[in-house]
Design a protein around this motif. Structure first.
Motif, PDB file in Angstrom:
ATOM      1  N   LYS A 219       0.844  -1.196   0.000  1.00  9.51           N
ATOM      2  CA  LYS A 219       0.000   0.000   0.000  1.00  9.51           C
ATOM      3  C   LYS A 219       0.876   1.242   0.000  1.00  9.51           C
ATOM      4  O   LYS A 219       1.985   1.210   0.519  1.00  9.51           O
ATOM      5  CB  LYS A 219      -0.875   0.031   1.264  1.00  9.51           C
ATOM      6  N   ASN A 220       0.330   2.307  -0.476  1.00  4.89           N
ATOM      7  CA  ASN A 220       1.033   3.581  -0.502  1.00  4.89           C
ATOM      8  C   ASN A 220       2.421   3.425  -1.124  1.00  4.89           C
ATOM      9  O   ASN A 220       3.432   3.589  -0.470  1.00  4.89           O
ATOM     10  CB  ASN A 220       1.131   4.156   0.918  1.00  4.89           C
ATOM     11  N   LEU A 221       2.420   3.113  -2.416  1.00  7.62           N
ATOM     12  CA  LEU A 221       3.667   2.743  -3.069  1.00  7.62           C
ATOM     13  C   LEU A 221       4.012   3.710  -4.194  1.00  7.62           C
ATOM     14  O   LEU A 221       3.199   4.516  -4.608  1.00  7.62           O
ATOM     15  CB  LEU A 221       3.519   1.350  -3.657  1.00  7.62           C
ATOM     16  N   PHE A 222       5.234   3.567  -4.656  1.00 10.44           N
ATOM     17  CA  PHE A 222       5.614   4.228  -5.903  1.00 10.44           C
ATOM     18  C   PHE A 222       5.617   3.126  -6.964  1.00 10.44           C
ATOM     19  O   PHE A 222       4.669   3.002  -7.721  1.00 10.44           O
ATOM     20  CB  PHE A 222       6.979   4.892  -5.726  1.00 10.44           C
ATOM     21  N   PHE A 223       6.623   2.273  -6.943  1.00  9.99           N
ATOM     22  CA  PHE A 223       6.542   1.024  -7.701  1.00  9.99           C
ATOM     23  C   PHE A 223       6.237  -0.089  -6.700  1.00  9.99           C
ATOM     24  O   PHE A 223       6.631   0.001  -5.534  1.00  9.99           O
ATOM     25  CB  PHE A 223       7.863   0.730  -8.412  1.00  9.99           C
ATOM     26  N   GLY A 224       5.551  -1.144  -7.146  1.00  7.73           N
ATOM     27  CA  GLY A 224       5.232  -2.228  -6.227  1.00  7.73           C
ATOM     28  C   GLY A 224       6.314  -3.289  -6.222  1.00  7.73           C
ATOM     29  O   GLY A 224       7.189  -3.321  -5.354  1.00  7.73           O
ATOM     30  N   ILE A 225       6.275  -4.167  -7.223  1.00  8.79           N
ATOM     31  CA  ILE A 225       7.247  -5.248  -7.330  1.00  8.79           C
ATOM     32  C   ILE A 225       8.024  -5.007  -8.615  1.00  8.79           C
ATOM     33  O   ILE A 225       7.445  -4.939  -9.693  1.00  8.79           O
ATOM     34  CB  ILE A 225       6.542  -6.611  -7.351  1.00  8.79           C
TER      35      ILE A 225
ATOM     36  N   GLY B 242       4.016   5.186 -10.161  1.00  4.82           N
ATOM     37  CA  GLY B 242       4.790   4.058 -10.670  1.00  4.82           C
ATOM     38  C   GLY B 242       3.883   2.909 -11.040  1.00  4.82           C
ATOM     39  O   GLY B 242       2.661   3.034 -11.046  1.00  4.82           O
ATOM     40  N   ASN B 243       4.475   1.772 -11.381  1.00  3.51           N
ATOM     41  CA  ASN B 243       3.715   0.616 -11.828  1.00  3.51           C
ATOM     42  C   ASN B 243       3.554  -0.391 -10.697  1.00  3.51           C
ATOM     43  O   ASN B 243       4.373  -0.457  -9.789  1.00  3.51           O
ATOM     44  CB  ASN B 243       4.413  -0.036 -13.010  1.00  3.51           C
ATOM     45  N   GLY B 244       2.505  -1.200 -10.780  1.00  2.00           N
ATOM     46  CA  GLY B 244       2.265  -2.203  -9.746  1.00  2.00           C
ATOM     47  C   GLY B 244       3.324  -3.284  -9.770  1.00  2.00           C
ATOM     48  O   GLY B 244       4.100  -3.447  -8.829  1.00  2.00           O
ATOM     49  N   ILE B 245       3.357  -4.031 -10.875  1.00  2.00           N
ATOM     50  CA  ILE B 245       4.358  -5.081 -11.032  1.00  2.00           C
ATOM     51  C   ILE B 245       5.112  -4.768 -12.307  1.00  2.00           C
ATOM     52  O   ILE B 245       4.506  -4.621 -13.362  1.00  2.00           O
ATOM     53  CB  ILE B 245       3.698  -6.463 -11.124  1.00  2.00           C
ATOM     54  N   GLN B 246       6.407  -4.611 -12.225  1.00  2.00           N
ATOM     55  CA  GLN B 246       7.178  -4.276 -13.413  1.00  2.00           C
ATOM     56  C   GLN B 246       8.269  -5.297 -13.665  1.00  2.00           C
ATOM     57  O   GLN B 246       9.014  -5.669 -12.766  1.00  2.00           O
ATOM     58  CB  GLN B 246       7.792  -2.881 -13.251  1.00  2.00           C
ATOM     59  N   LEU B 247       8.354  -5.765 -14.909  1.00  2.00           N
ATOM     60  CA  LEU B 247       9.417  -6.693 -15.297  1.00  2.00           C
ATOM     61  C   LEU B 247      10.285  -6.011 -16.338  1.00  2.00           C
ATOM     62  O   LEU B 247       9.768  -5.429 -17.293  1.00  2.00           O
ATOM     63  CB  LEU B 247       8.823  -7.962 -15.909  1.00  2.00           C
TER      64      LEU B 247
ATOM     65  N   LYS C 177      -5.263   1.169  -9.014  1.00  2.00           N
ATOM     66  CA  LYS C 177      -4.868   2.571  -8.868  1.00  2.00           C
ATOM     67  C   LYS C 177      -3.361   2.803  -8.874  1.00  2.00           C
ATOM     68  O   LYS C 177      -2.817   3.463  -7.990  1.00  2.00           O
ATOM     69  CB  LYS C 177      -5.477   3.155  -7.596  1.00  2.00           C
ATOM     70  N   VAL C 178      -2.669   2.219  -9.827  1.00  2.00           N
ATOM     71  CA  VAL C 178      -1.281   2.595 -10.060  1.00  2.00           C
ATOM     72  C   VAL C 178      -1.213   3.104 -11.503  1.00  2.00           C
ATOM     73  O   VAL C 178      -2.238   3.291 -12.144  1.00  2.00           O
ATOM     74  CB  VAL C 178      -0.323   1.409  -9.835  1.00  2.00           C
ATOM     75  N   ARG C 179       0.001   3.329 -12.022  1.00  2.00           N
ATOM     76  CA  ARG C 179       0.068   3.797 -13.406  1.00  2.00           C
ATOM     77  C   ARG C 179      -0.237   2.636 -14.345  1.00  2.00           C
ATOM     78  O   ARG C 179      -1.318   2.540 -14.892  1.00  2.00           O
ATOM     79  CB  ARG C 179       1.437   4.406 -13.703  1.00  2.00           C
ATOM     80  N   ASP C 180       0.698   1.686 -14.492  1.00  2.00           N
ATOM     81  CA  ASP C 180       0.401   0.453 -15.212  1.00  2.00           C
ATOM     82  C   ASP C 180       0.258  -0.650 -14.174  1.00  2.00           C
ATOM     83  O   ASP C 180       1.151  -0.822 -13.337  1.00  2.00           O
ATOM     84  CB  ASP C 180       1.545   0.077 -16.155  1.00  2.00           C
ATOM     85  N   GLY C 181      -0.839  -1.401 -14.227  1.00  2.00           N
ATOM     86  CA  GLY C 181      -1.014  -2.489 -13.274  1.00  2.00           C
ATOM     87  C   GLY C 181       0.169  -3.434 -13.331  1.00  2.00           C
ATOM     88  O   GLY C 181       0.876  -3.647 -12.348  1.00  2.00           O
ATOM     89  N   ILE C 182       0.399  -4.006 -14.516  1.00  2.00           N
ATOM     90  CA  ILE C 182       1.529  -4.906 -14.722  1.00  2.00           C
ATOM     91  C   ILE C 182       2.245  -4.429 -15.979  1.00  2.00           C
ATOM     92  O   ILE C 182       1.621  -4.162 -16.994  1.00  2.00           O
ATOM     93  CB  ILE C 182       1.051  -6.359 -14.901  1.00  2.00           C
TER      94      ILE C 182
END
Lengths: 419, 260
Positions: free
Chosen positions: A132-138, A164-169, A184-189
């Protein structure tokens, strides 16, 4: 034929395996009264392959560097990054992170701070975490064969530039992303330069930009996912050999919203998906040999918007139900195929009762053709004049592309599981 | 004037056609709501009907009533009454009774399907307001045509032509202009073009309120920024108001000049 070196390698790894098998994993506990009071301390002191169990409580820590194979577990522990930066940084193989709640990742315009960052690692498992309350998640970079399972990410993004994005690869292959929930992030994945990944059973909702975003990624599989109320459900750009099966794209509604956005995508399959209440179901640009089969397009503004430079695409066995426009098409036919679909606005007949309409269906209405040429004309939407010209064009086509038609339109709604 | 208004109003209320008109709306909205329970969608479908039908009914009713009550009007003219109050009273009687049929005919079914609990109540109110405005505008237009033409056939023909022009032909000309000048930025032109046609204006006002407005894209965004806010709504209503007032004023002017 295996070479000597390979045998040597095999034996060596067997020995290693035996050694590890013998070595028993220690369990370290972290709590306010335990020997270790912070997670960082426990990670620092633990041996390889140990298990660290974090008791419930709130831990204000950031930049916890995991540089050896470890398993970190908890039931309900909260790690508070105090808006200082990253929380977990994983730089080792075989790391498992299970059950944490991570809050308050720092926001930076220079560095992409993430709640969990995995760097150049293999065989990691990140599961059951809540962020919660993140910039990028994973954030996974240059890693391989990992699993991201059952995580929940709740962002508060409002605009694209400061979220930022939720999960970024990034440059990561063979990653499994399953059962995650991102909102509610920029790109979910977001996958960039990432191949052979499996993305299944995820839900992406209310994201500012895209539910799922691919850039330069090939051979990925997306299945059983839901993309609801995003800027665009899925955006695939400059990628090839993708597969999207059994996904739901719903309520991606707004003046520039799409269910699926394809740009320069080749040799891809989209099948058994449901597109419902999107402004544009699928927006296609510069994409070749893409197969769209057994999809349902229900109550979209535009079901398919083909913007040109698309060659040899196949749109077959789909249901087009109550869309404002079934198809908008720019350019020549380019061997694209629109046969054997069911169109709810088809009014032809079937004299020989073989289930195939005897009159070809023209999915491009005159009005959508006009709007394509003069976008301002859209203000005549739902006016009597437009209904009249559409009707007269249907009776005797003059303007709409002559050979763009479904020669074998289905008379009945297509049941996807049988044919 | 009020007495004549009252007389015309009750005269029309008692007539069979008002009931048929009312019944039509009742039936239409009940069937729509019965077929799909979604009030929002029913509002969209109703919009299509209202935009076309309300002007048509207003036009035909107006011209019919004018010619029908001509002898009675001539009788009234012999009495010491102000001309403007005779004609305006009659006109208001017709338009009020038509608006009432519209409001009741749409109101009852929607209220019984839970309008007050739904989110579309403001859209619905706007639909009703716009519909009433269209009634007033087109009845006034047809009254003017009646005043200008003694010949009934001519009068009928003209008023139908006016309706046809504003409902269909205007859009056709407008669309051709847009297509011919497609290379130029046309947002302002379209904006101005819609203002000059009450049917277009009404349609776009309702479209902008519904979520289908997302389909309007960039042009829609321009319209939304113009008509979207509170001031824009007032502006649009003001334009519709002017559309209603101008022909009414013309009725008064024509009536005072005309030789009977």
């Amino acid at each position: 034929m295996k070479t000597k070196a390979q045998y040597r390698h095999l034996i060596f790894s067997l020995i290693i395996l035996l050694v590890f098998y013998k070595a028993e994993a220690n369990i370290h506990k972290v709590c306010s009264t335990c020997p270790f009071q912070t997670i960082a301390e426990a990670v620092d002191k633990a041996q390889e392959n140990d298990v660290i169990f974090v008791e419930d409580g709130t831990y204000v820590e950031h930049e916890i560097l995991i540089d050896k194979p470890l398993t970190l577990k908890t039931k309900n522990a909260i790690v508070d990054g105090d808006n200082q930066g990253e929380i977990f940084v994983i730089k080792a193989d075989n790391v498992t992170l299970d059950g944490f709640t991570l809050i308050n990742v720092g926001t930076s315009y220079i560095r992409d701070y993430a709640a969990i960052r995995v760097r150049e690692s293999k065989h990691f498992t990140i599961q059951n975490n809540t962020i919660k309350n993140l910039f990028f998640g994973i954030y996974i970079e240059k890693s391989k064969t990992g699993k991201i399972l059952n995580n929940k990410i709740y962002g508060k993004a409002v605009s694209e530039y400061n979220s930022g994005n939720g999960i970024q690869l990034w440059y990561s292959d063979d990653i499994e992303i399953a059962d995650n929930y991102v909102e509610k992030v920029r790109d979910g994945i977001y996958l960039e330069f990432s191949n052979n990944c499996t993305i299944s059973d995820n839900i992406s909702k209310n994201n500012v930009r895209y539910g799922l975003h691919f850039m330069f990624s090939n051979n990925d599989l997306v299945q059983n996912c839901s993309y609801i109320s995003n800027g665009a459900g899925v955006a695939i750009m400059f990628s090839k050999s993708m597969k999207m099966l059994n996904n739901t794209f719903a309520d991606n509604w707004g003046s520039a919203a799409y269910g699926v956005l394809l740009k320069e995508v080749n040799d891809t399959e989209l099948s058994y998906n449901t597109f419902k209440n999107n402004t544009t179901g699928i927006n296609i640009e510069g994409s070749n040999r893409v197969v769209y089969k057994h999809n349902d397009f229900i109550s979209n503004g535009w079901a398919i918007n083909s913007r040109g430079a698309n060659y040899q695409n196949e749109v077959n066995y789909n249901n087009f139900l109550n869309n404002s426009f079934d198809l908008v098409y720019s350019g020549r036919m380019n061997s694209n195929n629109f046969n054997s679909n069911f169109w709810s606005s088809y009014t032809g007949y079937d004299l020989d009762k073989d289930g195939v309409g005897d009159v070809p269906y023209r999915p491009v209405k005159l009005f959508s053709y006009v709007v394509n040429k003069t976008p301002e004309a859209i203000i005549f939407l739902r006016s009597l004049f437009v209904d009249l010209i559409d009707f007269s064009e249907k009776v005797s086509p003059v303007f709409t592309p002559d050979n763009l038609m479904d020669e074998t339109p289905s008379m009945k709604k297509i049941k996807h599981d049988t044919n | 004037m009020l007495k004549i208004l009252k007389y015309s109003f009750y005269d029309l209320i008692k007539s069979r056609w008002s009931y048929i008109y009312l019944l039509f709306y009742l039936l239409l909205s009940f069937v729509l709501l019965f077929l799909n329970n979604d009030i929002g969608k029913a509002v969209i479908t109703l919009m299509n009907v209202i935009i076309i039908l309300v002007p048509l009914i207003g036009t035909i009713f107006g011209i019919m009533y004018y010619y029908d009550s001509k002898e009675f009007t001539e009788l009234l003219l012999a009495l010491p009454l102000k001309r403007s109050s005779i004609f305006l009273g009659q006109y208001l009687g017709v338009s009020l009774s038509l608006s009432m049929s519209l409001i009741i005919g749409l109101g009852i079914p929607f209220i019984s399907y839970g309008l007050f609990q739904s989110a579309v109540i403001f859209d619905f109110i706007q639909l009703i307001v716009v519909g009433s405005f269209l009634t007033f505008i087109f009845t006034a237009l047809s009254y003017n045509i009646g005043l200008m033409n003694e010949n009934k056939i001519k009068g009928f023909g003209f008023s139908i032509l006016v309706w046809l022009f504003l409902a269909v032909i205007y859009d056709g000309i407008f669309l051709s202009v847009l297509m011919i000048f497609g290379d130029y930025p046309l947002e302002t032109v379209t904006l101005v073009g819609t203002i000059f046609n009450p049917i277009d204006l009404a349609r776009i006002l309702i479209l902008l309120k519904l979520d289908i407005s997302a389909l309007l894209g960039y042009t829609g965004a321009v319209f939304k920024s113009f008509f979207g806010g509170a001031s824009g709504s007032f502006l649009a209503m003001g334009i519709l108001f002017i559309w209603a007032v101008l022909p009414i004023w013309l009725i008064k002017y024509k009536a005072s000049k005309k030789n009977f």
